[in-house]
Design a protein around this motif. Structure first.
Motif, PDB file in Angstrom:
ATOM      1  N   ALA A   1       7.643   8.365  38.150  1.00 40.03           N
ATOM      2  CA  ALA A   1       7.802   9.320  37.327  1.00 40.03           C
ATOM      3  C   ALA A   1       9.460   9.510  37.038  1.00 40.03           C
ATOM      4  O   ALA A   1       9.710   9.408  35.685  1.00 40.03           O
ATOM      5  CB  ALA A   1       7.628  10.733  38.063  1.00 40.03           C
ATOM      6  N   GLU A   2      10.132   9.173  37.830  1.00 36.40           N
ATOM      7  CA  GLU A   2      11.829   8.999  37.515  1.00 36.40           C
ATOM      8  C   GLU A   2      12.153   7.891  36.257  1.00 36.40           C
ATOM      9  O   GLU A   2      12.641   7.998  35.488  1.00 36.40           O
ATOM     10  CB  GLU A   2      12.500   8.578  38.697  1.00 36.40           C
ATOM     11  N   GLY A   3      11.248   6.843  36.701  1.00 33.41           N
ATOM     12  CA  GLY A   3      11.367   5.694  35.576  1.00 33.41           C
ATOM     13  C   GLY A   3      10.918   5.755  34.160  1.00 33.41           C
ATOM     14  O   GLY A   3      11.673   5.884  33.308  1.00 33.41           O
ATOM     15  N   PHE A   4       9.772   6.996  33.903  1.00 39.03           N
ATOM     16  CA  PHE A   4       9.299   7.237  32.888  1.00 39.03           C
ATOM     17  C   PHE A   4      10.076   8.173  32.349  1.00 39.03           C
ATOM     18  O   PHE A   4      10.580   8.197  30.915  1.00 39.03           O
ATOM     19  CB  PHE A   4       8.202   7.686  33.194  1.00 39.03           C
ATOM     20  N   ARG A   5      10.752   9.173  32.923  1.00 36.13           N
ATOM     21  CA  ARG A   5      11.916  10.033  32.396  1.00 36.13           C
ATOM     22  C   ARG A   5      13.050   9.302  31.940  1.00 36.13           C
ATOM     23  O   ARG A   5      13.570   9.668  30.850  1.00 36.13           O
ATOM     24  CB  ARG A   5      12.088  11.157  33.671  1.00 36.13           C
ATOM     25  N   ALA A   6      13.637   8.360  32.778  1.00 38.84           N
ATOM     26  CA  ALA A   6      14.875   7.774  32.117  1.00 38.84           C
ATOM     27  C   ALA A   6      14.556   7.037  30.934  1.00 38.84           C
ATOM     28  O   ALA A   6      15.300   7.032  29.860  1.00 38.84           O
ATOM     29  CB  ALA A   6      15.301   6.597  33.415  1.00 38.84           C
ATOM     30  N   LEU A   7      13.278   6.368  30.665  1.00 40.05           N
ATOM     31  CA  LEU A   7      13.125   5.603  29.479  1.00 40.05           C
ATOM     32  C   LEU A   7      12.676   6.539  28.346  1.00 40.05           C
ATOM     33  O   LEU A   7      13.226   6.258  27.196  1.00 40.05           O
ATOM     34  CB  LEU A   7      11.694   4.805  29.836  1.00 40.05           C
ATOM     35  N   GLY A   8      12.211   7.756  28.795  1.00 35.91           N
ATOM     36  CA  GLY A   8      12.072   8.755  27.793  1.00 35.91           C
ATOM     37  C   GLY A   8      13.188   9.164  27.157  1.00 35.91           C
ATOM     38  O   GLY A   8      13.386   9.496  26.033  1.00 35.91           O
ATOM     39  N   ALA A   9      14.153   9.555  27.993  1.00 40.62           N
ATOM     40  CA  ALA A   9      15.293  10.239  27.678  1.00 40.62           C
ATOM     41  C   ALA A   9      16.249   9.310  27.057  1.00 40.62           C
ATOM     42  O   ALA A   9      16.903   9.761  25.941  1.00 40.62           O
ATOM     43  CB  ALA A   9      16.201  10.645  28.990  1.00 40.62           C
ATOM     44  N   ALA A  10      16.047   7.983  27.074  1.00 35.67           N
ATOM     45  CA  ALA A  10      16.787   7.197  26.263  1.00 35.67           C
ATOM     46  C   ALA A  10      15.937   6.708  24.829  1.00 35.67           C
ATOM     47  O   ALA A  10      16.452   5.858  24.120  1.00 35.67           O
ATOM     48  CB  ALA A  10      16.932   5.695  27.214  1.00 35.67           C
ATOM     49  N   GLY A  11      14.939   7.288  24.777  1.00 36.75           N
ATOM     50  CA  GLY A  11      14.166   6.974  23.349  1.00 36.75           C
ATOM     51  C   GLY A  11      13.385   5.729  23.481  1.00 36.75           C
ATOM     52  O   GLY A  11      12.949   5.335  22.298  1.00 36.75           O
ATOM     53  N   LEU A  12      13.181   5.093  24.802  1.00 33.03           N
ATOM     54  CA  LEU A  12      12.669   3.846  24.665  1.00 33.03           C
ATOM     55  C   LEU A  12      10.823   3.862  24.691  1.00 33.03           C
ATOM     56  O   LEU A  12      10.205   3.095  24.795  1.00 33.03           O
ATOM     57  CB  LEU A  12      13.111   3.078  26.006  1.00 33.03           C
ATOM     58  N   LEU A  13      10.414   5.183  24.702  1.00 29.52           N
ATOM     59  CA  LEU A  13       8.964   5.383  24.766  1.00 29.52           C
ATOM     60  C   LEU A  13       8.464   5.226  23.355  1.00 29.52           C
ATOM     61  O   LEU A  13       7.254   5.513  23.234  1.00 29.52           O
ATOM     62  CB  LEU A  13       8.449   6.486  25.374  1.00 29.52           C
ATOM     63  N   SER A  14       9.115   5.492  22.108  1.00 29.50           N
ATOM     64  CA  SER A  14       8.710   5.721  21.067  1.00 29.50           C
ATOM     65  C   SER A  14       9.182   4.921  20.039  1.00 29.50           C
ATOM     66  O   SER A  14       9.443   5.341  18.770  1.00 29.50           O
ATOM     67  CB  SER A  14       9.065   7.115  20.548  1.00 29.50           C
ATOM     68  N   LEU A  15       9.754   3.618  20.268  1.00 30.14           N
ATOM     69  CA  LEU A  15      10.404   2.674  19.295  1.00 30.14           C
ATOM     70  C   LEU A  15       9.736   2.262  18.121  1.00 30.14           C
ATOM     71  O   LEU A  15      10.399   2.336  16.971  1.00 30.14           O
ATOM     72  CB  LEU A  15      10.986   1.541  20.235  1.00 30.14           C
TER      73      LEU A  15
END
Length: 380
Positions: A42-56
């Protein structure tokens, strides 16, 4: 060892560096324990999402990154280099957004897509069933039209992020035959939706894969995406993109196995020389490097065709086939390079080999990819 890449813009290079930093600092320290204990990242997904990397690969107007697929896939490869399970889940999340983006009404997209792309919500793709894997037209899960919407009854299988996702892109039967399947966007908390025990898998253990059961679950009519009976067209259009995602993840996994094998071969000595200096082993490593570079070239070729608006379905199947077969071969050879140590859990190469195997199976088995390629050739 980071791969030097040809990226189209300075912004893309910055995104790749950001991905590497997050992957190294957030994902890498957790992967061994999480895969062993099946701890959800979960922490990894939060970090990737906060960086905008889940919607490129989605437009900025909906909260996406507005990046070409060529860039998105290289970011995905970098995530796969550190943690394949997370990269697969990111690819599936992007896949689950595609039907809404490509087939949703303007109102549906404005209502749901921004939150899906923000990283606050993680998605899953629910197409397969116990008796309908590669044969998607054999779906039995049924959506019966009732006043105000649909009642969903039936079972789904092999859902990545099952029980953890916030929404599910569901394909269910609304009529007969291949044109009797429709697509729906299902919130995780829908009454009547339950999930089975996570499958006990060879690899990718930190991200659960489950079955799902729908027991007269009600969905409002606004939750249907596209026209009734358009479901298979929607599913297959999304899968072309999803296959490229898996190709990129497989390439990242193979690159990591190659790098670990090269590093070990430079340190280990036999007969008074580093084992990398023995021609027999050097040739094995050379073949591994050629396989990784070829895999990357195939998925980038398909991605550039997609970005240019050209047909890329055949190239997506070629990329998925070539990259996942390469990952299986390279990870197996990496175990061989490590010798007896490679067969133990003291080194991660045995995990890489286990993780590579499923990539030849999901998003359409590699036998299905060969069938797709052959049909394109026959129709050319």
């Amino acid at each position: 060892m980071p791969v030097d890449r040809l990226l189209p813009t300075p912004e893309a290079r910055d995104l790749l560096e950001l991905t590497r930093e997050i992957a190294e600092k957030v994902l890498e320290p957790q992967v061994v324990a999480a895969e062993k204990d099946e701890t959800y990242p979960a922490e990894g997904f939060r970090a990737l999402g906060a960086a905008g990397l889940l919607s490129l690969p989605y437009p900025e107007e909906f909260g996406g990154g507005g990046q070409p697929y060529e860039v998105y896939l290289q970011v995905l490869e970098e995530i796969g280099y550190r943690w394949a399970a997370v990269a697969v889940a990111v690819s599936v999340h992007s896949l689950s957004c595609h039907p809404l983006f490509a087939y949703g009404t303007d109102e549906q997209k404005q209502r749901w897509l921004p939150e899906m792309l923000s990283g606050n919500l993680i998605g899953a793709y629910s197409l397969s069933e116990p008796q309908a894997g590669s044969d998607a037209a054999a779906l039995r899960c049924r959506a019966t039209e009732v006043a105000g919407g649909y009642r969903i009854t039936g079972s789904k299988a092999w859902i990545t992020n099952g029980g953890k996702a916030d929404y599910y892109t569901l394909f269910a039967r609304t009529g007969e035959g291949s044109r009797g399947i429709s697509c729906f966007l299902v919130p995780a908390g829908t009454e009547g939706l339950t999930f089975g025990k996570p499958e006990e898998k060879m690899g990718l253990r930190a991200v659960p894969t489950t079955s799902a059961s729908y027991d007269e679950a009600f969905l409002p009519a606004e939750r249907r995406l596209g026209e009734p009976g358009q479901g298979l067209s929607i599913a297959f259009s999304a899968l072309d993109s999803g296959r490229l995602g898996i190709a990129a993840v497989a390439t990242g996994l193979a690159q990591r196995a190659l790098d670990d094998a090269v590093a070990y071969a430079k340190e280990r000595e036999a007969f008074g020389r580093r084992i990398i200096d023995h021609q027999g082993l050097g040739f094995v490593l050379a073949d591994m490097a050629a396989a990784v570079d070829t895999a990357r070239a195939t998925y980038l070729d398909a991605a550039r065709r997609r970005d240019a608006g050209l047909s890329y379905s055949r190239q997506a199947s070629v990329a998925k086939l070539a990259a996942t077969d390469a990952a299986m071969r390279v990870t197996t050879d990496a175990v061989q390079v490590f010798g007896g140590y490679g067969y133990t859990q003291d080194f991660p190469v045995e995990r890489y080999m286990r993780e590579a195997k499923v990539m030849q199976i999901f998003e359409g088995t590699n036998q299905i990819q060969r069938l797709v390629i052959a049909r394109h050739l026959a129709g050319a």
